[in-house]
Every structure is written in structure tokens, then in C-alpha cells.
Write a protein that holds these residues in place. Structure first.
Motif, short mmCIF file in Angstrom:
data_model
loop_
_atom_site.label_atom_id
_atom_site.label_comp_id
_atom_site.label_asym_id
_atom_site.label_seq_id
_atom_site.Cartn_x
_atom_site.Cartn_y
_atom_site.Cartn_z
N ALA A 44 17.88 61.18 18.47
CA ALA A 44 18.55 59.91 18.70
C ALA A 44 18.12 58.86 17.67
O ALA A 44 18.88 57.92 17.38
CB ALA A 44 18.23 59.41 20.12
N ARG A 45 16.93 59.01 17.11
CA ARG A 45 16.44 58.07 16.10
C ARG A 45 16.88 58.47 14.69
O ARG A 45 16.69 57.70 13.74
CB ARG A 45 14.91 58.03 16.12
N PHE A 46 17.45 59.66 14.54
CA PHE A 46 17.76 60.18 13.21
C PHE A 46 19.09 59.64 12.69
O PHE A 46 20.07 59.56 13.42
CB PHE A 46 17.84 61.71 13.27
N ASP A 47 19.10 59.28 11.42
CA ASP A 47 20.31 58.78 10.77
C ASP A 47 20.44 59.46 9.42
O ASP A 47 19.63 59.22 8.51
CB ASP A 47 20.23 57.26 10.60
N ALA A 48 21.42 60.34 9.28
CA ALA A 48 21.61 61.06 8.02
C ALA A 48 21.93 60.14 6.86
O ALA A 48 21.79 60.52 5.70
CB ALA A 48 22.70 62.11 8.18
N GLY A 58 6.58 50.60 3.59
CA GLY A 58 7.71 50.71 4.50
C GLY A 58 7.93 52.14 4.95
O GLY A 58 8.26 52.40 6.13
N VAL A 59 7.77 53.10 4.05
CA VAL A 59 7.89 54.51 4.42
C VAL A 59 6.83 54.88 5.45
O VAL A 59 7.11 55.54 6.46
CB VAL A 59 7.77 55.41 3.17
N VAL A 60 5.60 54.45 5.22
CA VAL A 60 4.50 54.78 6.13
C VAL A 60 4.75 54.16 7.51
O VAL A 60 4.51 54.81 8.55
CB VAL A 60 3.16 54.31 5.54
N ARG A 61 5.25 52.93 7.56
CA ARG A 61 5.54 52.30 8.86
C ARG A 61 6.60 53.11 9.63
O ARG A 61 6.48 53.31 10.84
CB ARG A 61 6.02 50.86 8.67
N ALA A 62 7.63 53.56 8.92
CA ALA A 62 8.67 54.35 9.57
C ALA A 62 8.13 55.67 10.09
O ALA A 62 8.48 56.12 11.20
CB ALA A 62 9.82 54.59 8.59
N PRO A 107 3.91 65.62 15.83
CA PRO A 107 4.97 64.82 16.46
C PRO A 107 6.30 64.92 15.74
O PRO A 107 7.35 64.98 16.38
CB PRO A 107 4.41 63.40 16.42
N VAL A 108 6.27 64.89 14.41
CA VAL A 108 7.49 65.06 13.61
C VAL A 108 7.06 65.78 12.33
O VAL A 108 6.70 65.14 11.34
CB VAL A 108 8.18 63.72 13.27
N GLU A 109 7.12 67.08 12.35
CA GLU A 109 6.79 67.81 11.12
C GLU A 109 7.96 67.64 10.15
O GLU A 109 9.12 67.78 10.52
CB GLU A 109 6.55 69.28 11.41
N GLY A 110 7.63 67.30 8.90
CA GLY A 110 8.67 66.92 7.97
C GLY A 110 9.14 65.49 8.22
O GLY A 110 10.28 65.14 7.93
N ASN A 111 8.23 64.65 8.72
CA ASN A 111 8.56 63.27 9.05
C ASN A 111 9.16 62.53 7.86
O ASN A 111 10.09 61.72 8.00
CB ASN A 111 7.30 62.56 9.55
N VAL A 112 8.63 62.82 6.67
CA VAL A 112 9.14 62.14 5.47
C VAL A 112 10.61 62.49 5.25
O VAL A 112 11.39 61.67 4.74
CB VAL A 112 8.28 62.50 4.24
N VAL A 115 12.77 60.29 7.82
CA VAL A 115 12.98 58.88 7.48
C VAL A 115 13.83 58.71 6.23
O VAL A 115 14.30 57.60 5.95
CB VAL A 115 11.64 58.12 7.34
N HIS A 116 14.05 59.80 5.49
CA HIS A 116 14.93 59.76 4.34
C HIS A 116 16.32 60.33 4.64
O HIS A 116 17.11 60.57 3.72
CB HIS A 116 14.32 60.52 3.16
N GLY A 117 16.62 60.58 5.91
CA GLY A 117 17.94 61.05 6.29
C GLY A 117 18.19 62.51 5.98
O GLY A 117 19.35 62.95 5.93
N GLN A 118 17.12 63.29 5.79
CA GLN A 118 17.26 64.72 5.55
C GLN A 118 17.00 65.49 6.83
O GLN A 118 16.20 65.08 7.67
CB GLN A 118 16.28 65.16 4.46
N ALA A 119 17.66 66.64 6.96
CA ALA A 119 17.69 67.35 8.24
C ALA A 119 16.48 68.23 8.50
O ALA A 119 16.29 68.69 9.64
CB ALA A 119 18.96 68.23 8.30
N GLU A 120 15.62 68.47 7.50
CA GLU A 120 14.53 69.44 7.64
C GLU A 120 13.31 68.78 8.27
O GLU A 120 12.34 68.45 7.60
CB GLU A 120 14.18 70.07 6.29
N TRP A 121 13.34 68.62 9.58
CA TRP A 121 12.21 68.07 10.33
C TRP A 121 12.24 68.66 11.74
O TRP A 121 13.27 69.16 12.19
CB TRP A 121 12.27 66.54 10.40
N GLY A 122 11.10 68.64 12.40
CA GLY A 122 11.05 69.22 13.74
C GLY A 122 9.79 68.81 14.48
O GLY A 122 8.99 67.99 14.02
N ILE A 123 9.63 69.41 15.64
CA ILE A 123 8.49 69.14 16.53
C ILE A 123 7.79 70.47 16.78
O ILE A 123 8.45 71.47 17.09
CB ILE A 123 8.95 68.56 17.89
N SER A 124 6.47 70.50 16.70
CA SER A 124 5.75 71.75 16.97
C SER A 124 4.57 71.51 17.89
O SER A 124 3.88 70.49 17.80
CB SER A 124 5.27 72.41 15.67
#
Length: 286
Positions: A44-48, A58-62, A107-112, A115-124
């Protein structure tokens, strides 16, 4: 946290059941429910179309805001499922843990990427017992892909379908991959990483470089990639991925071919038929 949400209700029920009957199968069900619930929040927080702030701060805060949102959902569920287990959620931390049980949670593997609108992230979520990963659940919300494994079961699964490592027998036919484990590594680590890419370019068919590690290791377990190596001891991605690859019939060692542990300085996972050549290729890296 919306407890009226059916997904959260299921997660609450499974975490309570797991605490009452704490076998590894029940704990896996609770871990799956927790990563799915956290994944729904992060989706729900993700924006492509997201474009992050122009500066590192700013990246670190996100990234931190994402971590907080995921932890707010998953931590209570997992701690309820296994009361008394320790808790680790620093995705950049490495090394062996004290004896006993620990939830190693990213919490968000591939968090970077998120926050850059890329789909390769997940939870483990991985349960480590006396420094051995014993169960893991890894959820990729954008693809709706779930990887699971329990130690000693002889199988790892992608959306409930058993996975097997590839049958490649020569490295020159193999796709291999690596990645930067974390920002701010030492100059020597970067040197070794660069030298290893050159060595693999000379030995393998295709070399890729991306993050996060667990996604690549899931593909090794599924036979889509033939090998992955990393000069790092980052715990969260490697613990989950090592279990997936091992239960799918792959080889998991350090880059010299020695048994891998959470205390190892580097990591190699591959199809059995190319492992020896991969070790030989990486032996060129001092």
C-alpha cells in the motif's frame, strides 16, 4: 494496525496457534502470515512512479519510515508465535548470534528498491536456532511470490510448488550473480567484489549484479540462476537464502568451499554441478 482486516485476523490467529503448539510447521505458518501482513502494508505504501529526494538523508528517512511501518505489523505477530525467542531486525547486521532461538527479520529487504519505485523488494522472517536457520518465509508482494523452507524437510517451495537447484554441470553454461551487501563496505571488500566479477566474467556464461540477496538466492533454489556469491556476512538475506538453497538441493559454503555459518566472512551458493568450478574461479581473488 487494522485488526478488522481479514489478513491481520488470520495472522493473529496463526501466531496464537503457533504459540500453543510450537512445532516448526506451525511456526512456519505464523511466519508466512506475518510476512504477508507486513507485505500488504508495504504494498500500500509502494509507488512505482516514486522519485526519492535528491540527497542521501532523504533516502535514509524513507527507508527508516518503511522499516517502522513493517515492524509495527510483524514484530508482535512473530514474538507471539515464539515467546522467548530473541529478535534481530537490523538488515545490515552480521555475524553469529548467541545460542538459543532468534527471529531474524528483514522489514523490507531491498528497501532501497522500494523507495525508488522498483519492484524487487520483500519481507523475510527466518527462525535461527543455535545459529542454524530452521525455517524461513520470504514474501515478494509485487509479484505475489512466497518462498518457504523448513530445515531437514528436503524441499523448498515457491508458492507451494517444490523448487530444485539447476542441473548445470559446467560453469561456462551458468548464470551467476552477486551484489553489494550494504553501503559503506571497506575498500578491500569493494576490491574483492570487483576482482570476483572479473573472474566470473572469464568463467561463467553471464554475470549479473543486483540486490537484494534473498531474491537471487530464491532463484538459485528454483534453478533459474546457477550461483550466487557475496563478500559479506549480512545476516538477514543470507540466513533465509541459505536455507532455501540447501533444502532445494543446492550447495551452500563460503567462497573457499568450507561449510557456511553465520560467522563466515563470505558466502557462495550454487547448483551442485558448478560448485567446484565456482570455488576455483573465486580462488583467484586474494
Amino acid at each position: 494496525m487494522d485488526l478488522s482486516n481479514p489478513l491481520m485476523q488470520t495472522a493473529e490467529r496463526l501466531s496464537t496457534q503457533a504459540a500453543a503448539a510450537p512445532d516448526d510447521g506451525g511456526l512456519l505458518a505464523a511466519a508466512v502470515a506475518a510476512v504477508r501482513a507486513a507485505g500488504a502494508v508495504m504494498l500500500a505504501r509502494f509507488d512505482a512512479q516514486a522519485r526519492t529526494p535528491d540527497d542521501l538523508a532523504g533516502v535514509v528517512r524513507a527507508i527508516h519510515a518503511n522499516d517502522d511501518a513493517s515492524l509495527a505489523v510483524a514484530r508482535r505477530l512473530l514474538e507471539r508465535a515464539r515467546p522467548g525467542a530473541g529478535w534481530v531486525d537490523d538488515e545490515l547486521e552480521g555475524g553469529a548470534l548467541p545460542d538459543g532461538e532468534w527471529w531474524v527479520f528483514d522489514p523490507v529487504e531491498g528497501n532501497v528498491n522500494h523507495v525508488h519505485g522498483q519492484a524487487e523488494w520483500g519481507i523475510s522472517a527466518t527462525l535461527v536456532r543455535d545459529n542454524q536457520p530452521v525455517l524461513t518465509a520470504v514474501y515478494e508482494p509485487v509479484a505475489d511470490r512466497l518462498y518457504t523452507a523448513v530445515r531437514g524437510s528436503g524441499a523448498a517451495y515457491e508458492n507451494g510448488v517444490p523448487m530444485r537447484a539447476s542441473k548445470k554441470t559446467e560453469l561456462k553454461a551458468a548464470i551467476v550473480t552477486t551484489g553489494q551487501a550494504r553501503p559503506g563496505e571497506t575498500a578491500d571488500t569493494y576490491r574483492r567484489l570487483g576482482a570476483s566479477v572479473t573472474a566470473m566474467l572469464n568463467a561463467a556464461l553471464v554475470v549479473r549484479m543486483t540486490v537484494p540477496a534473498t531474491f537471487q538466492l530464491g532463484q538459485v533454489a528454483a534453478g533459474q540462476i546457477d550461483g550466487f556469491w557475496q563478500y559479506s556476512d549480512v545476516r538477514s538475506g543470507l540466513a533465509a537464502g541459505a536455507l532455501l538453497v540447501a533444502e532445494a538441493g543446492g550447495r551452500v559454503t563460503d567462497t573457499r568451499g568450507n561449510p557456511w555459518t553465520l560467522a563466515s566472512e563470505d558466502f557462495l551458493a550454487s547448483a551442485p554441478g558448478v560448485h567446484r568450478e565456482a570455488v576455483q574461479a573465486l580462488a583467484q581473488v586474494a
